[in-house]
Design a protein around this motif. Structure first.
Motif: not given
Length: 542
Positions: A120-127, A132-142, A366-375
Motif C-alpha cells: 500500500p502507498l500513501d502517495l505523499t508528494r514533495r512539491i 515553496n517546498d512542501i510535502a503534501i500527504p494523501r488527503f481525504s476529499p474534505e 515522489s518529488i515534483y519540481i514545478d515550472s514557473e509557467y501555466d499548465i
C-alpha cells in the motif's frame, strides 16, 4: 443546458456505449453457465492474443478462466510491455510503474491473491516551486478542499464547487454502472438522471474549470497531476475524463508490487498458465488472417500460422489495421477513420542507481519540481522536450518499501513528458544504427535534468550516481513499436473520449482491441479494464 434532449446521433452513441457495457459485473463462471445453456462451448473458440501488455494479459486471464483455449504471442522474452523491469549491475529498475490502483473486486477477479505481493502507498508528494517546498500527504476529499482553500483563499468557493462536482460525478458514474448491469438505464432520460455525466459529453477540462476558477496558476495546481497522467493539457483533455480522474484520486487506494511491476506481469501470466493457456515468447505476429471479414488466425514472422476464431490485439491500433491487416478493405477504411486521432505524448526517462541510502526529506514517495509557467505552456515545453523549462517528477523507490535497493544503495527515476517532434530528426539514422548525434542529444538532456534535480531537490546527486540509463521516445518505439513512442495510446481528447471514444470492438468480425488505443487510454489500470471489456464483448458476441 444539461436537460437538453439527446440528439439522434447522441442517442446512438449512448446505445452503443450501453451495449458494450451490458455484461459488466458478471464473473466468468456465471457467463459461461449461460453460454452452456445456449448450447455453446468456449473450447470451440480458440483465441490468439497479440502482445502481453496489461490489456493482452488481462483479456487472456478472463478468457482462459472462462475455458477458452488461449494463446498469447509476445515479441519479447518476458510478459508485460511497459510493466516490466531490467537489471544493470546491482540495480533492478522498474520501467514505468509509480503506483497502481484498481477496484478490489476486479483485482480478485484476476486471481492474483497469493501470487503477487501488494505494497500500500500513501502517495505523499514533495512539491518544489519557485516560492515553496512542501510535502503534501494523501488527503481525504474534505482535507484536500480545505488545504487548497487555505493556499488560495480568493478562490476557495470555486475550489470547493469544482471538487464537489468531481466527487459527485464519480458517485453518479458508479450508479450509472450499477444500473447498466441490470439493463435499467433509460437512455432518453439520461440528461435528467445523470446530469453531470451528460454535461461533460463534449467539453474540455478547461471548459469545466472556467465555470469555477479563473486564475491559471490555481488551475495548474488543481490539474497538473491529472493532465500528466492523461497526457494532455486542460484545453485538449476531455472534461469527462479529467473530472473522473480528479474525483477518483482521493477515494482510491494505491499500491506498488513487490518487488517490481514485472511481478505483476508474471503473476498474470501464471494465472493464464494455471487455466491451461499458452504463452509464446520471442515471436512477432506479422499478419492477422481473415476470410470474408472474419478472423481465422494469425501468422508469425517465422511463417507459422496459429488458427483462431477470436483475435485480441494488444498491439497499437495503427499497426493492427495498417500493417497486420494491410490487405483487408474494411481495415483500411477504418484506418482512415482512425487517422483523425493522434498518438499520445511520450517520455524522457532516467533511471539512477545511487551509492548511499537516500530517502529524501522524509517519507515522500515522489518529488515534483514545478515550472514557473501555466499548465498550457508546460505542455508546449513538454512537446519541445525542453529540459530547462518543463516540470520534472522524481520517484523515490526506496521509500516504497524497506529493502527496495541493496544495502548502501538507492534507486530513483527522473521523469519528464516529451513530444516526438524533437526526436524525429534522429529517426532515420537511429533505426539505421547511426546514433552518434542522437546519443549527444540524449546525454545533453539527461545532464540538464540531473543538474536541475541536484540544484532544486537532491544536493550532490551527480557524485552519488553509480549506474545511469536513459530512454527517449525512440527507445519506446524500439521496445513497444508504438507510433511516436506513445505511452497512453490514443489520449482522452475531447473528440476521443466518453461516447466518442474508439471502441474495443472493431469492424473485423472476431477482432478486438485490448490496448490503450481502445476504450480506456493507456495505463496499468486502463489496460486491465480494456482486457475485461474485451472479455465482456466476446461473451456478448458469441
Amino acid at each position: 443546458m444539461w436537460q437538453k434532449k439527446p440528439t439522434r446521433r447522441e442517442f446512438l452513441k449512448l446505445a452503443s456505449m450501453a451495449a458494450a457495457s451490458m455484461t459488466i459485473g458478471f464473473m466468468p463462471d456465471k457467463v459461461v453457465s449461460k453460454l452452456v445453456e445456449d448450447g455453446k462451448n468456449p473450447k470451440d473458440y480458440p483465441v490468439v492474443v497479440i502482445g502481453s501488455g496489461m490489456g493482452g494479459l488481462a483479456s487472456a486471464v478472463y478468457l482462459s478462466k472462462a475455458g477458452f483455449p488461449v494463446t498469447v504471442i509476445e515479441q519479447h522474452n518476458v510478459p508485460g510491455g511497459y510493466a516490466t523491469s531490467f537489471k544493470r549491475g546491482d540495480f533492478n529498475f522498474d520501467v514505468s510503474l509509480h503506483f497502481f490502483g484498481i477496484a478490489e473486486d476486479i483485482y480478485k477477479e484476476l486471481g492474483l491473491d497469493g501470487k503477487v505481493e501488494r505494497i500500500p502507498l500513501d502517495l505523499t508528494r514533495r512539491i518544489i516551486s519557485k516560492n515553496n517546498d512542501i510535502a503534501i500527504p494523501r488527503f481525504s476529499p474534505e482535507e484536500l478542499i480545505t488545504f487548497l482553500s487555505k493556499r488560495f483563499p480568493n478562490e476557495k468557493e470555486g475550489i470547493r464547487n469544482y471538487y464537489e462536482f468531481c466527487f459527485a460525478l464519480v458517485d453518479e458514474l458508479w450508479w450509472f454502472s450499477k444500473k447498466m448491469e441490470t439493463g435499467s438505464v433509460s437512455l432518453p432520460s439520461m440528461p435528467q438522471e445523470y446530469p453531470k455525466m451528460w454535461s461533460l459529453r463534449d467539453i474540455s477540462l478547461s471548459d469545466l474549470l472556467d465555470k469555477y476558477i479563473k486564475d491559471p496558476m490555481i488551475i495548474k495546481s488543481l490539474t497538473s497531476g491529472t493532465c500528466s497522467v492523461c497526457g494532455l493539457p486542460p484545453s485538449q483533455l476531455s472534461g469527462f475524463m479529467g473530472a473522473v480522474y480528479t474525483g477518483s484520486l482521493t477515494k482510491s487506494q494505491f499500491y506498488y508490487f513487490k518487488s517490481r511491476s514485472q511481478d505483476l506481469s508474471n503473476g498474470l501470466a501464471s494465472v493464464i498458465k494455471d487455466n491451461k493457456g499458452t504463452l509464446i515468447y520471442g515471436k512477432t505476429v506479422n499478419k492477422i488472417l481473415t476470410d470474408n471479414n472474419r478472423v481465422t488466425g494469425v501468422q508469425t514472422d517465422d511463417g507459422k500460422v496459429y488458427p483462431a476464431k477470436i483475435v485480441v490485439s494488444n498491439a497499437n491500433a495503427p499497426d493492427t489495421f495498417g500493417k497486420l491487416l494491410s490487405d483487408n478493405k474494411k481495415a483500411q477504411k477504418y484506418m482512415e477513420q482512425l487517422a483523425q486521432y493522434k498518438p499520445s505524448i511520450s517520455t524522457f526517462l532516467i533511471w539512477l542507481g545511487l551509492k548511499g541510502e537516500f530517502h529524501g526529506k522524509g517519507s515522500e514517495r515522489s518529488i515534483y519540481i514545478d515550472s514557473e509557467y501555466d499548465i498550457e505552456t508546460d505542455f508546449k515545453n513538454y512537446l519541445a522536450c525542453n529540459a530547462e523549462k518543463s516540470p520534472i517528477s522524481i520517484a523515490l523507490y526506496d521509500n516504497y518499501y524497506k529493502g527496495y535497493s541493496k544495502p548502501g544503495t538507492s534507486t530513483l527515476t527522473i521523469f519528464m513528458l516529451s513530444g516526438y517532434e524533437p526526436w524525429r530528426r534522429f529517426e532515420k539514422d537511429y533505426f539505421a544504427g547511426n546514433k552518434e548525434a542522437y546519443y549527444r542529444e540524449k546525454r545533453r538532456i539527461a545532464q540538464t535534468l540531473i543538474k536541475r534535480v541536484e540544484e532544486k531537490a537532491i544536493p550532490g546527486l551527480s557524485s552519488m550516481i553509480q549506474v545511469m540509463e536513459a530512454a527517449t521516445p525512440l527507445t519506446n518505439i524500439t521496445y513497444t513499436k508504438n507510433p511516436e513512442g506513445a505511452i497512453y495510446g490514443y489520449p482522452p481528447s475531447t473528440n476521443n473520449a466518453y461516447m466518442n471514444r474508439v471502441k474495443n470492438s472493431t469492424p473485423i468480425d472476431g477482432l478486438y482491441l485490448s490496448s490503450g488505443w481502445g476504450n480506456n487510454p493507456g495505463s496499468y489500470t486502463g489496460g486491465i479494464m480494456n482486457g475485461r471489456n474485451v472479455y465482456q464483448l466476446i461473451m456478448k458476441d458469441i
